[in-house]
Design a protein around this motif. Structure first.
Motif: not given
Length: 82
Positions: A1-26
């Motif tokens: 999931m993380k890689e799929k969304f982050e790969a959209l940067v540079g491919k969709i006009p106007g999308l400047l940054e995209l980051e997926i954070g995965i919780d480590v607190s549990r």
């Protein structure tokens, strides 16, 4: 999931940054994943929602989430030009 969304940067006009954070607190009240993104404008954000590449990733991940929360807000630079 993380890689799929982050790969959209540079491919969709106007999308400047995209980051997926995965919780480590549990901790029980934490979300498992957060998507943080920055768009050039509110129009770019709206267009992202219907962009075919975004829809493809969204559809590939269908059924994985049990809840969704969304917050859209303008950043300071956009406030200055609004």
């Amino acid at each position: 999931m993380k890689e799929k969304f982050e790969a959209l940067v540079g491919k969709i006009p106007g999308l400047l940054e995209l980051e997926i954070g995965i919780d480590v607190s549990r901790i029980d009240y934490a979300c498992d994943v957060v998507l943080y993104s920055v768009f050039q404008s509110t129009d770019a954000l709206r267009d992202y929602g219907n962009h075919p590449l975004h829809l493809k990733v969204r559809d590939e991940l269908a059924g994985m989430r049990i809840a969704r929360y969304q917050v859209d807000y303008p950043i300071r630079a956009e406030l200055a030009t609004a």
